[in-house]
Design a protein around this motif. Structure first.
Motif, PDB file in Angstrom:
ATOM      1  N   ASP A   2       0.910  -1.204  -0.028  1.00  0.00           N
ATOM      2  CA  ASP A   2       0.042   0.063   0.060  1.00  0.00           C
ATOM      3  C   ASP A   2       0.656   1.463  -0.130  1.00  0.00           C
ATOM      4  N   LYS A   3       0.200   2.392  -0.074  1.00  0.00           N
ATOM      5  CA  LYS A   3       1.083   3.609  -0.261  1.00  0.00           C
ATOM      6  C   LYS A   3       1.944   4.019   1.033  1.00  0.00           C
ATOM      7  N   GLN A   4       1.379   3.540   2.189  1.00  0.00           N
ATOM      8  CA  GLN A   4       2.151   3.815   3.337  1.00  0.00           C
ATOM      9  C   GLN A   4       3.470   2.977   3.486  1.00  0.00           C
ATOM     10  N   ASN A   5       3.509   1.803   2.992  1.00  0.00           N
ATOM     11  CA  ASN A   5       4.639   0.819   2.878  1.00  0.00           C
ATOM     12  C   ASN A   5       5.492   1.353   1.857  1.00  0.00           C
ATOM     13  N   ALA A   6       5.105   1.839   0.712  1.00  0.00           N
ATOM     14  CA  ALA A   6       6.012   2.133  -0.215  1.00  0.00           C
ATOM     15  C   ALA A   6       6.433   3.423   0.195  1.00  0.00           C
ATOM     16  N   LEU A   7       5.795   4.335   0.802  1.00  0.00           N
ATOM     17  CA  LEU A   7       6.566   5.375   1.437  1.00  0.00           C
ATOM     18  C   LEU A   7       7.806   5.126   2.282  1.00  0.00           C
ATOM     19  N   SER A   8       7.355   4.189   3.289  1.00  0.00           N
ATOM     20  CA  SER A   8       8.552   3.752   4.034  1.00  0.00           C
ATOM     21  C   SER A   8       9.696   3.153   3.324  1.00  0.00           C
ATOM     22  N   ALA A   9       9.334   2.378   2.505  1.00  0.00           N
ATOM     23  CA  ALA A   9      10.462   1.762   1.747  1.00  0.00           C
ATOM     24  C   ALA A   9      11.240   2.760   0.969  1.00  0.00           C
ATOM     25  N   LEU A  10      10.657   3.637   0.161  1.00  0.00           N
ATOM     26  CA  LEU A  10      11.286   4.734  -0.555  1.00  0.00           C
ATOM     27  C   LEU A  10      12.117   5.608   0.411  1.00  0.00           C
ATOM     28  N   GLY A  11      11.584   5.955   1.568  1.00  0.00           N
ATOM     29  CA  GLY A  11      12.281   6.788   2.642  1.00  0.00           C
ATOM     30  C   GLY A  11      13.554   5.931   2.906  1.00  0.00           C
ATOM     31  N   THR A  57      15.096  -2.908   7.812  1.00  0.00           N
ATOM     32  CA  THR A  57      14.668  -3.908   8.100  1.00  0.00           C
ATOM     33  C   THR A  57      12.851  -3.470   8.348  1.00  0.00           C
ATOM     34  N   ARG A  58      12.770  -2.449   9.298  1.00  0.00           N
ATOM     35  CA  ARG A  58      11.347  -2.073   9.438  1.00  0.00           C
ATOM     36  C   ARG A  58      10.631  -1.799   8.333  1.00  0.00           C
ATOM     37  N   ALA A  59      11.223  -0.977   7.171  1.00  0.00           N
ATOM     38  CA  ALA A  59      10.602  -0.598   5.780  1.00  0.00           C
ATOM     39  C   ALA A  59      10.532  -1.907   5.138  1.00  0.00           C
ATOM     40  N   GLY A  60      10.870  -3.067   5.409  1.00  0.00           N
ATOM     41  CA  GLY A  60      10.666  -4.381   4.699  1.00  0.00           C
ATOM     42  C   GLY A  60      11.645  -4.468   3.410  1.00  0.00           C
ATOM     43  N   MET A  61      12.735  -3.928   3.569  1.00  0.00           N
ATOM     44  CA  MET A  61      13.374  -3.825   2.437  1.00  0.00           C
ATOM     45  C   MET A  61      14.515  -5.126   2.464  1.00  0.00           C
ATOM     46  N   ILE A  62      14.912  -5.451   3.683  1.00  0.00           N
ATOM     47  CA  ILE A  62      15.732  -6.376   4.023  1.00  0.00           C
ATOM     48  C   ILE A  62      15.214  -7.263   5.195  1.00  0.00           C
ATOM     49  N   HIS A  63      15.674  -8.478   5.563  1.00  0.00           N
ATOM     50  CA  HIS A  63      15.132  -9.205   6.612  1.00  0.00           C
ATOM     51  C   HIS A  63      16.631  -9.675   7.309  1.00  0.00           C
ATOM     52  N   ARG A  64      16.345 -10.123   8.416  1.00  0.00           N
ATOM     53  CA  ARG A  64      17.639 -10.536   9.409  1.00  0.00           C
ATOM     54  C   ARG A  64      17.306 -12.111   9.724  1.00  0.00           C
ATOM     55  N   LYS A  65      18.701 -12.482  10.231  1.00  0.00           N
ATOM     56  CA  LYS A  65      18.473 -14.091  10.697  1.00  0.00           C
ATOM     57  C   LYS A  65      19.651 -14.149  11.638  1.00  0.00           C
ATOM     58  N   ARG A  66      19.146 -14.434  12.892  1.00  0.00           N
ATOM     59  CA  ARG A  66      20.356 -14.658  13.955  1.00  0.00           C
ATOM     60  C   ARG A  66      21.162 -16.079  13.605  1.00  0.00           C
ATOM     61  N   MET A  80      11.093  -5.841  -2.313  1.00  0.00           N
ATOM     62  CA  MET A  80      11.483  -5.204  -3.452  1.00  0.00           C
ATOM     63  C   MET A  80      10.572  -5.350  -4.478  1.00  0.00           C
ATOM     64  N   ARG A  81       9.870  -6.523  -4.775  1.00  0.00           N
ATOM     65  CA  ARG A  81       9.243  -6.747  -5.750  1.00  0.00           C
ATOM     66  C   ARG A  81       7.944  -6.021  -5.386  1.00  0.00           C
ATOM     67  N   GLY A  82       7.325  -6.002  -4.325  1.00  0.00           N
ATOM     68  CA  GLY A  82       6.191  -5.297  -3.919  1.00  0.00           C
ATOM     69  C   GLY A  82       6.331  -3.800  -4.432  1.00  0.00           C
ATOM     70  N   LEU A  83       7.360  -3.058  -3.970  1.00  0.00           N
ATOM     71  CA  LEU A  83       7.606  -1.719  -4.384  1.00  0.00           C
ATOM     72  C   LEU A  83       7.664  -1.693  -5.890  1.00  0.00           C
ATOM     73  N   ILE A  84       8.465  -2.343  -6.566  1.00  0.00           N
ATOM     74  CA  ILE A  84       8.345  -2.259  -7.980  1.00  0.00           C
ATOM     75  C   ILE A  84       7.149  -2.230  -8.607  1.00  0.00           C
ATOM     76  N   VAL A  85       6.460  -3.266  -8.211  1.00  0.00           N
ATOM     77  CA  VAL A  85       4.963  -3.535  -8.649  1.00  0.00           C
ATOM     78  C   VAL A  85       4.015  -2.167  -8.394  1.00  0.00           C
ATOM     79  N   PHE A  86       4.184  -1.815  -7.112  1.00  0.00           N
ATOM     80  CA  PHE A  86       3.308  -0.686  -6.619  1.00  0.00           C
ATOM     81  C   PHE A  86       3.622   0.592  -7.580  1.00  0.00           C
ATOM     82  N   LEU A  87       5.067   0.812  -7.915  1.00  0.00           N
ATOM     83  CA  LEU A  87       5.410   2.030  -8.494  1.00  0.00           C
ATOM     84  C   LEU A  87       4.997   1.835 -10.171  1.00  0.00           C
TER      85      LEU A  87
END
Length: 109
Positions: A2-11, A57-66, A80-87
């Motif tokens: 959605d728009k909020q997630n896209a803004l977070s990722a772009l930010g 991580t919070r923006a959903g662009m990367i993930h982590r594993k201990r 990344m795919r979600g952001l590209i599709v949104f745009l």
């Protein structure tokens, strides 16, 4: 996405070091890299890198594993795919002459 997630990722990606981290992790593939290795490779202090990794991580662009005492980070391809599709979702109204070259560009990259 959605728009909020896209803004977070772009930010998250709109800062030079974070964009460098994301691109490095995309190149690293599914195994990703340890946080310390990312900081060393990009010549960024570890505490500063920790902040950047948290934002991405919070923006959903990367993930982590201990892994034991370290944390391994990898690109979140779904994010990344979600952001590209949104745009691209409103792009060109599906006109093949415009969309086709964009798809070809992704295939070459």
């Amino acid at each position: 996405m959605d728009k909020q997630n896209a803004l977070s990722a772009l930010g998250a990606l709109s800062q030079e070091s974070r964009l460098d981290v994301f691109r490095l992790l995309v190149r690293a593939g599914d195994n990703g890299l340890a946080a310390g290795d990312i900081a060393a490779y990009l010549n960024v202090r570890q505490n500063t890198m920790s902040t950047h990794l948290g934002i991405l991580t919070r923006a959903g662009m990367i993930h982590r594993k201990r892994e034991g005492r370290s944390i391994r980070y990898a690109a979140n391809y779904d994010g990344m795919r979600g952001l590209i599709v949104f745009l691209m979702s409103d792009c060109c109204r599906g006109v093949p002459e415009i969309v086709g070259p964009l798809a070809d560009e992704f295939a070459r990259a």
